[in-house]
Design an enzyme around this catalytic site. Structure first.
Site, PDB file in Angstrom:
ATOM      1  N   HIS A   1      -3.782  -4.620  -4.983  1.00 42.95           N
ATOM      2  CA  HIS A   1      -4.239  -4.062  -3.527  1.00 42.95           C
ATOM      3  C   HIS A   1      -5.503  -4.319  -2.604  1.00 42.95           C
ATOM      4  CE1 HIS A   1      -4.251  -0.361  -0.820  1.00 42.95           C
ATOM      5  NE2 HIS A   1      -3.950  -1.610  -0.214  1.00 42.95           N
TER       6      HIS A   1
ATOM      7  N   SER B   1       1.413  -0.956  -0.461  1.00 42.78           N
ATOM      8  CA  SER B   1       0.001   0.463  -0.127  1.00 42.78           C
ATOM      9  C   SER B   1       1.197   1.856  -0.436  1.00 42.78           C
ATOM     10  CB  SER B   1      -1.146   0.131   1.755  1.00 42.78           C
ATOM     11  OG  SER B   1      -0.467  -0.261   2.306  1.00 42.78           O
TER      12      SER B   1
ATOM     13  N   GLU C   1      -7.426  -2.352  -6.457  1.00 44.53           N
ATOM     14  CA  GLU C   1      -7.049  -1.898  -7.245  1.00 44.53           C
ATOM     15  C   GLU C   1      -5.949  -2.462  -7.465  1.00 44.53           C
ATOM     16  OE1 GLU C   1      -6.764   2.280  -4.171  1.00 44.53           O
ATOM     17  OE2 GLU C   1      -5.371   0.817  -4.051  1.00 44.53           O
TER      18      GLU C   1
ATOM     19  N   ASN D   1      -6.124   5.154  -0.251  1.00 46.10           N
ATOM     20  CA  ASN D   1      -5.182   5.768   0.143  1.00 46.10           C
ATOM     21  C   ASN D   1      -4.873   7.312   0.399  1.00 46.10           C
ATOM     22  OD1 ASN D   1      -5.130   3.768   1.715  1.00 46.10           O
ATOM     23  ND2 ASN D   1      -3.063   2.566   1.359  1.00 46.10           N
TER      24      ASN D   1
HETATM   25  N1  3HC Z   1     -12.368 -10.097   9.455  1.00 46.98           N
HETATM   26  C1  3HC Z   1     -12.870 -10.385   9.045  1.00 46.98           C
HETATM   27  N2  3HC Z   1     -14.452 -10.003   8.742  1.00 46.98           N
HETATM   28  C2  3HC Z   1     -14.701  -9.324   9.681  1.00 46.98           C
HETATM   29  C3  3HC Z   1     -14.439  -8.743  10.094  1.00 46.98           C
HETATM   30  C4  3HC Z   1     -12.589  -8.335  10.552  1.00 46.98           C
HETATM   31  N3  3HC Z   1     -12.220  -7.743  11.376  1.00 46.98           N
HETATM   32  N4  3HC Z   1     -14.610  -7.837  11.349  1.00 46.98           N
HETATM   33  C5  3HC Z   1     -16.286  -7.285  10.386  1.00 46.98           C
HETATM   34  N5  3HC Z   1     -16.069  -8.799   9.484  1.00 46.98           N
HETATM   35  C6  3HC Z   1     -17.108  -9.315   8.708  1.00 46.98           C
HETATM   36  C7  3HC Z   1     -18.213  -9.783   9.600  1.00 46.98           C
HETATM   37  O1  3HC Z   1     -17.731 -11.281  10.238  1.00 46.98           O
HETATM   38  C8  3HC Z   1     -19.820  -9.352   8.985  1.00 46.98           C
HETATM   39  O2  3HC Z   1     -19.726 -10.214   8.063  1.00 46.98           O
HETATM   40  P1  3HC Z   1     -20.870 -11.014   7.879  1.00 46.98           P
HETATM   41  O3  3HC Z   1     -21.263  -9.621   6.900  1.00 46.98           O
HETATM   42  O4  3HC Z   1     -20.696 -12.390   6.237  1.00 46.98           O
HETATM   43  O5  3HC Z   1     -22.061 -11.345   8.339  1.00 46.98           O
HETATM   44  C9  3HC Z   1     -19.043  -8.176   8.187  1.00 46.98           C
HETATM   45  O6  3HC Z   1     -17.516  -8.175   8.419  1.00 46.98           O
HETATM   46  C10 3HC Z   1     -20.067  -6.952   8.660  1.00 46.98           C
HETATM   47  O7  3HC Z   1     -19.290  -7.409  10.324  1.00 46.98           O
HETATM   48  P2  3HC Z   1     -20.388  -6.730  11.639  1.00 46.98           P
HETATM   49  O8  3HC Z   1     -21.532  -6.510  10.811  1.00 46.98           O
HETATM   50  O9  3HC Z   1     -20.124  -7.544  12.527  1.00 46.98           O
HETATM   51  O10 3HC Z   1     -19.164  -5.231  11.981  1.00 46.98           O
HETATM   52  P3  3HC Z   1     -19.858  -4.004  11.430  1.00 46.98           P
HETATM   53  O11 3HC Z   1     -21.229  -4.271  10.744  1.00 46.98           O
HETATM   54  O12 3HC Z   1     -18.893  -3.542  12.408  1.00 46.98           O
HETATM   55  O13 3HC Z   1     -18.776  -4.069  10.364  1.00 46.98           O
HETATM   56  C11 3HC Z   1     -16.297  -3.235   9.221  1.00 46.98           C
HETATM   57  C12 3HC Z   1     -16.992  -4.077  10.454  1.00 46.98           C
HETATM   58  C13 3HC Z   1     -17.188  -4.428   7.854  1.00 46.98           C
HETATM   59  C14 3HC Z   1     -15.048  -4.196   9.491  1.00 46.98           C
HETATM   60  C15 3HC Z   1     -16.752  -2.496   9.016  1.00 46.98           C
HETATM   61  O14 3HC Z   1     -16.630  -1.474  10.061  1.00 46.98           O
HETATM   62  C16 3HC Z   1     -16.250  -1.438   8.126  1.00 46.98           C
HETATM   63  O15 3HC Z   1     -16.501  -1.897   6.377  1.00 46.98           O
HETATM   64  N6  3HC Z   1     -15.242  -0.707   8.097  1.00 46.98           N
HETATM   65  C17 3HC Z   1     -14.256   0.411   7.246  1.00 46.98           C
HETATM   66  C18 3HC Z   1     -12.952  -0.388   6.932  1.00 46.98           C
HETATM   67  C19 3HC Z   1     -12.255  -0.211   5.769  1.00 46.98           C
HETATM   68  O16 3HC Z   1     -13.508   1.787   5.575  1.00 46.98           O
HETATM   69  N7  3HC Z   1     -11.389  -0.123   5.195  1.00 46.98           N
HETATM   70  C20 3HC Z   1     -10.730   0.045   4.132  1.00 46.98           C
HETATM   71  C21 3HC Z   1      -8.930  -0.092   5.426  1.00 46.98           C
HETATM   72  S1  3HC Z   1      -8.067   0.982   4.156  1.00 46.98           S
HETATM   73  C22 3HC Z   1      -7.030  -0.245   3.326  1.00 46.98           C
HETATM   74  O17 3HC Z   1      -6.924  -1.517   4.056  1.00 46.98           O
HETATM   75  C23 3HC Z   1      -5.687   0.214   2.826  1.00 46.98           C
HETATM   76  C24 3HC Z   1      -4.986  -0.797   3.026  1.00 46.98           C
HETATM   77  O18 3HC Z   1      -3.679  -0.386   2.185  1.00 46.98           O
HETATM   78  C25 3HC Z   1      -4.578  -0.021   4.665  1.00 46.98           C
END
Ligand code: 3HC
Length: 312
Positions: A169, A148, A181, A219
């Protein structure tokens, strides 16, 4: 790309322990059978799960047997959650696990058609790994990095076939986030990018092809926001909880910025901001001092059980 098959029809039917015919044909057309994933972090096992769920055979490689086994356990745990939620059947999960092999031996990746490295964000380590891989896999195989922060071209440069190297990515959590990506370094061939896009699509992801620039699209837009949340907190605009609550309630974001920083990892976040700042020289990308101090203290977010929130 598959002909005559609307992408909307691409789905996995794990309840029947089958890969839907559209996907199957798609995979066959791409001539991709086995995929290698390197790196035992949370992204490595998440990527492996997506890939195995999409019907590919996956070889997961970690340097130590213990971490390789842990990756398998991570995939199993995640599949168990899906069974509990009625998303897949036990037979479906067993079929997915049947496609996953773990190894410590890099030579085991010899038969892979696509290899995705997701090891530590260290240019020297990634360059060395991709160089070594390029002498092991077939000259037709695609070697992808999940970096990333690092210039993909610098990782590609040492490979025996740099035209076969690109970025793929994934986002955290890889099994949940729908975007990938595909990063095009100047060295990559059109065929490599087309195959990477088709492969990521077959993994049930929406795909955007991006230039090899720090932060790509997501990002580059996300991290100034996260950084500014820390700066707002530092200048006393609100508590961590208040800022998180504001962005959830005011913008409909699923997580507030501090919860997201802790999930991504504060060390990773700092590395991304440093890369953006170095590339663009924009003061908006200069990491907030508190972020630097927290990383120095070893407060890295969820993975160290302490970040902006406490996970003990
Ligand atoms: N790992 C795997 N699955 C997960 C998880 C995790 N850490 N956390 C939640 N889940 C799954 C759950 O099992 C659930 O699955 P289902 O739909 O099949 O039942 C689904 O995600 C929704 O989970 P919950 O209802 O328990 O929880 P939330 O509704 O709070 O969702 C989340 C959790 C999906 C993490 C949500 O909060 C979200 O989308 N957050 C934003 C994440 C984001 O912005 N990610 C990008 C980060 S930047 C990046 O990755 C770039 C890199 O280069 C750093």
């Amino acid at each position: 790309m598959p002909k005559g098959e609307p992408l909307g029809l691409l789905y996995l039917d794990c309840t029947r322990n089958l890969v839907a015919p559209g996907v199957k044909r798609y995979i066959e057309e791409m001539d991709i059978r086995r995929v290698g994933v390197l790196g035992s972090g949370i992204m490595g096992s998440g990527i492996a799960e997506c890939v195995a769920e999409a019907g590919f055979d996956v070889t997961l490689r970690s340097r130590k047997q213990e971490t390789a086994d842990q990756m398998r356990v991570n995939v199993e745990k995640s599949l168990l959650r899906k069974i509990e939620k009625g998303r897949i059947t036990e037979d479906g999960a067993r079929a997915i696990m049947g496609r996953v092999t773990v190894t410590t031996d890099i030579e085991s990746l010899r038969g892979c058609d696509v290899v995705i490295e997701s090891v530590i964000e260290d240019l020297g380590i990634k360059q060395h790994l991709v160089r070594e891989l390029s002498t092991i896999v077939s000259p037709n195989a695609i070697m992808a990095t999940n970096t990333s922060t690092l210039p993909v071209v610098a990782i590609a440069a040492g490979a025996t076939h740099p035209e076969r190297v690109c970025g793929i990515h994934f986002f955290n959590p890889a099994t949940v986030m729908t975007l990938v990506e595909v990063v095009r370094p100047v060295t990559a061939s059109d065929e490599t990018i087309e195959t990477a896009v088709a492969f990521a699509t077959a993994c049930n992801k929406e795909v955007v092809t991006v230039k090899d620039r720090a932060g790509f699209i997501v990002n580059a837009l996300l991290f100034p926001y996260l950084n500014n949340a820390i700066k707002l907190f530092e200048c006393g605009m609100g508590t961590i909880e208040e800022i998180d609550m504001s962005m959830r309630g005011g913008c409909g974001f699923p997580m507030g910025p501090f919860a997201l920083l802790d999930m991504v990892g504060l060390d990773t976040s700092l590395a991304i901001l440093n890369a953006l700042h170095e590339e663009y020289g924009d003061a908006n990308y200069a990491p907030a001092p508190l972020l630097k101090r927290m990383v120095s203290a070893g407060y890295l977010g969820r993975k160290s059980k302490r970040g902006f929130f406490d996970y003990h």
